[in-house]
Design a protein around this motif. Sequence first.
Motif, PDB file in Angstrom:
ATOM      1  N   GLU A  77       0.898  -1.276   0.019  1.00 50.33           N
ATOM      2  CA  GLU A  77       0.034   0.239  -0.038  1.00 50.33           C
ATOM      3  C   GLU A  77       0.718   1.483   0.019  1.00 50.33           C
ATOM      4  O   GLU A  77       0.550   2.033  -0.723  1.00 50.33           O
ATOM      5  CB  GLU A  77      -0.979  -0.069   1.089  1.00 50.33           C
ATOM      6  CG  GLU A  77      -1.890  -1.160   1.073  1.00 50.33           C
ATOM      7  CD  GLU A  77      -2.986  -0.978   2.376  1.00 50.33           C
ATOM      8  OE1 GLU A  77      -4.248  -1.224   2.291  1.00 50.33           O
ATOM      9  OE2 GLU A  77      -2.303  -0.687   3.512  1.00 50.33           O
ATOM     10  N   ASP A  78       2.060   1.206   1.009  1.00 47.97           N
ATOM     11  CA  ASP A  78       2.838   2.460   0.901  1.00 47.97           C
ATOM     12  C   ASP A  78       3.443   2.636  -0.354  1.00 47.97           C
ATOM     13  O   ASP A  78       3.736   3.814  -0.727  1.00 47.97           O
ATOM     14  CB  ASP A  78       3.843   2.357   2.099  1.00 47.97           C
ATOM     15  CG  ASP A  78       3.271   2.360   3.419  1.00 47.97           C
ATOM     16  OD1 ASP A  78       1.941   2.719   3.570  1.00 47.97           O
ATOM     17  OD2 ASP A  78       3.509   2.040   4.593  1.00 47.97           O
ATOM     18  N   LEU A  79       4.089   1.551  -1.240  1.00 50.86           N
ATOM     19  CA  LEU A  79       4.783   1.690  -2.272  1.00 50.86           C
ATOM     20  C   LEU A  79       3.767   2.289  -3.279  1.00 50.86           C
ATOM     21  O   LEU A  79       4.354   3.205  -4.340  1.00 50.86           O
ATOM     22  CB  LEU A  79       5.258   0.236  -2.682  1.00 50.86           C
ATOM     23  CG  LEU A  79       6.658  -0.063  -2.178  1.00 50.86           C
ATOM     24  CD1 LEU A  79       6.661  -1.721  -2.504  1.00 50.86           C
ATOM     25  CD2 LEU A  79       7.565   0.611  -2.136  1.00 50.86           C
ATOM     26  N   ASP A  80       2.423   1.986  -3.600  1.00 53.58           N
ATOM     27  CA  ASP A  80       1.570   2.434  -4.359  1.00 53.58           C
ATOM     28  C   ASP A  80       1.521   3.864  -4.250  1.00 53.58           C
ATOM     29  O   ASP A  80       1.390   4.688  -5.138  1.00 53.58           O
ATOM     30  CB  ASP A  80       0.352   1.471  -4.283  1.00 53.58           C
ATOM     31  CG  ASP A  80      -0.433   1.734  -5.350  1.00 53.58           C
ATOM     32  OD1 ASP A  80      -0.139   1.624  -6.467  1.00 53.58           O
ATOM     33  OD2 ASP A  80      -1.736   1.926  -5.276  1.00 53.58           O
ATOM     34  N   SER A  81       1.147   4.214  -3.058  1.00 52.30           N
ATOM     35  CA  SER A  81       1.111   5.916  -2.625  1.00 52.30           C
ATOM     36  C   SER A  81       2.184   6.634  -2.964  1.00 52.30           C
ATOM     37  O   SER A  81       2.082   7.682  -3.740  1.00 52.30           O
ATOM     38  CB  SER A  81       0.862   6.117  -1.361  1.00 52.30           C
ATOM     39  OG  SER A  81      -0.480   5.243  -0.821  1.00 52.30           O
ATOM     40  N   LEU A  82       3.416   6.078  -2.752  1.00 51.76           N
ATOM     41  CA  LEU A  82       4.593   6.997  -3.017  1.00 51.76           C
ATOM     42  C   LEU A  82       4.996   7.034  -4.448  1.00 51.76           C
ATOM     43  O   LEU A  82       5.273   7.847  -4.899  1.00 51.76           O
ATOM     44  CB  LEU A  82       5.767   6.134  -2.255  1.00 51.76           C
ATOM     45  CG  LEU A  82       7.201   6.713  -2.530  1.00 51.76           C
ATOM     46  CD1 LEU A  82       7.050   8.382  -2.137  1.00 51.76           C
ATOM     47  CD2 LEU A  82       8.360   5.994  -1.659  1.00 51.76           C
ATOM     48  N   GLY A  83       4.415   5.922  -5.223  1.00 51.59           N
ATOM     49  CA  GLY A  83       4.625   5.845  -6.533  1.00 51.59           C
ATOM     50  C   GLY A  83       4.070   6.920  -7.164  1.00 51.59           C
ATOM     51  O   GLY A  83       4.564   7.731  -8.127  1.00 51.59           O
ATOM     52  N   PHE A  98      11.780   4.786   2.458  1.00 54.79           N
ATOM     53  CA  PHE A  98      11.557   4.646   0.983  1.00 54.79           C
ATOM     54  C   PHE A  98      12.121   5.601   0.199  1.00 54.79           C
ATOM     55  O   PHE A  98      12.179   7.018   0.623  1.00 54.79           O
ATOM     56  CB  PHE A  98      10.012   4.475   0.885  1.00 54.79           C
ATOM     57  CG  PHE A  98       9.453   3.600   1.300  1.00 54.79           C
ATOM     58  CD1 PHE A  98       9.008   2.306   1.099  1.00 54.79           C
ATOM     59  CD2 PHE A  98       8.463   3.793   2.848  1.00 54.79           C
ATOM     60  CE1 PHE A  98       8.290   1.211   1.736  1.00 54.79           C
ATOM     61  CE2 PHE A  98       7.820   2.846   3.453  1.00 54.79           C
ATOM     62  CZ  PHE A  98       7.579   1.664   2.755  1.00 54.79           C
ATOM     63  N   THR A  99      13.017   5.478  -0.861  1.00 53.93           N
ATOM     64  CA  THR A  99      13.379   6.440  -1.827  1.00 53.93           C
ATOM     65  C   THR A  99      12.782   5.865  -3.142  1.00 53.93           C
ATOM     66  O   THR A  99      12.795   4.710  -3.630  1.00 53.93           O
ATOM     67  CB  THR A  99      14.905   6.365  -1.750  1.00 53.93           C
ATOM     68  OG1 THR A  99      15.406   5.255  -2.411  1.00 53.93           O
ATOM     69  CG2 THR A  99      15.343   6.482  -0.384  1.00 53.93           C
ATOM     70  N   GLY A 100      12.811   6.931  -4.203  1.00 54.82           N
ATOM     71  CA  GLY A 100      12.252   6.726  -5.490  1.00 54.82           C
ATOM     72  C   GLY A 100      12.400   7.749  -6.167  1.00 54.82           C
ATOM     73  O   GLY A 100      12.187   8.863  -6.060  1.00 54.82           O
ATOM     74  N   SER A 101      12.250   7.427  -7.480  1.00 54.25           N
ATOM     75  CA  SER A 101      12.357   8.570  -8.736  1.00 54.25           C
ATOM     76  C   SER A 101      11.592   7.965  -9.997  1.00 54.25           C
ATOM     77  O   SER A 101      11.687   6.671 -10.036  1.00 54.25           O
ATOM     78  CB  SER A 101      13.723   9.260  -9.006  1.00 54.25           C
ATOM     79  OG  SER A 101      14.435   8.432  -9.449  1.00 54.25           O
TER      80      SER A 101
END
Length: 416
Positions: A114-120, A163-166
């Motif tokens: 759920e958290d990965l989906d929101s962050l993405g 979490f990190t991402g781009s």
Amino acid sequence: MLPTRLCIMRKLPSVLARTLTSGISGSLGLPDMSEVRRKLRDIVGASTNWRDHVQAMQERKALHTLLAKRQEDLPPRRMKDSYLEVILPLGSQPEIREKYLNVHNSVRFGRILEDLDSLGVLICYTHTKQEMQPRSPLSIVTALVDKINLCQKIIHPDCDIKFTGSVSWVGKTSMEVKMHMLQLHDGDYSPVLDATFVMVARDPENTRPAFVNPLIPESPEEEEIFKQGELNKMRRIDFSTASLLKMAPTAEERNIVHDIFLNTLDTRTVSFQSRKLPPNSVWMEDAKLKALQICHPEERNIFNRIFGGFLMRKAFELGWATACSYGGSRPFIVSVDDIMFQKPVEVGSLLLLSGQVCYTENNYIQVRVHSEVYNANTREHHTTNIFHFTFISENEVPQVVPKTYGGKYPINMLSS
């Protein structure tokens, strides 16, 4: 042969690579997941009250004038423009742990999905942000989870997570997002998983595609990442065209299917209807679980449809239960592959989930979860999502054996 999955941190933009070596000081002042969701509501003007959702969506219609007519009209962005770091303070804020805790005293992986989906989604809104415009005209939704690879069996419930991402690749209306999750141990963050999501941009009413800002790589390292995103796109196209629903099996696949058939044929009768189960095996039709979910407004996303992260969490939990029931011991998630979002799920839907063990090897179990909505008025079923999960069991598991051609298909696909 099912490969052992290892968490290999691929070449990242330099700003991402630096986070892998940052210590505890790197988490000070970072937003948490509640801030991520608050920002998403502000960006699209989502209502926090279900009774106001119709008015909120009507107000978004006025944002049509902000849409670009061509991608060339939008300013290009760099990978670091969309880069985000977010903290999940399980260690420093014990009061939030219970939401993430499972009965084995580790973190619920469904909550991480759920958290990965929101962050993405927030990363993509950061990439497409218009200066001096607080509301975005874009409706950005998850189209596909390409892959999630884990390198830790246990995610600890009492240590902070970062979490990190781009954005790593951009098409005309779609964006690939690479995200990484790390957990704090002894003052340093250690890799836990890396994930690749594909998001699509649509108009304010979520009815047709919308253009997004192009992405400009700034270094050879970033050019390699962008090139990999293009290769990922071509691989998905090739995989889709090679589906058995569109193309006949290859010679190798036909041989595999024939060998499975011969190994289950009762030689005493030599009848197609008479089958025998090989030793230490389970018929595929006996390795499934089902579930029903009523989709309440509580689980809606910022566009008042059911949150994709919620669907992933429920599918994962059914997949885990299927693997646990099949293997007879606690399974650990190793990877997530090819989650396809084919159709949105409306609030109030009856969601039917079916988990099926489709391949096993040694301690590994692959589970396919199929979700569909049922319309009680028309009595029609429509597929919404297909999920693929790979688990490793504490003990060696029996071989799963199909009886039908339809059962042999996922074995061929997943063992390749």
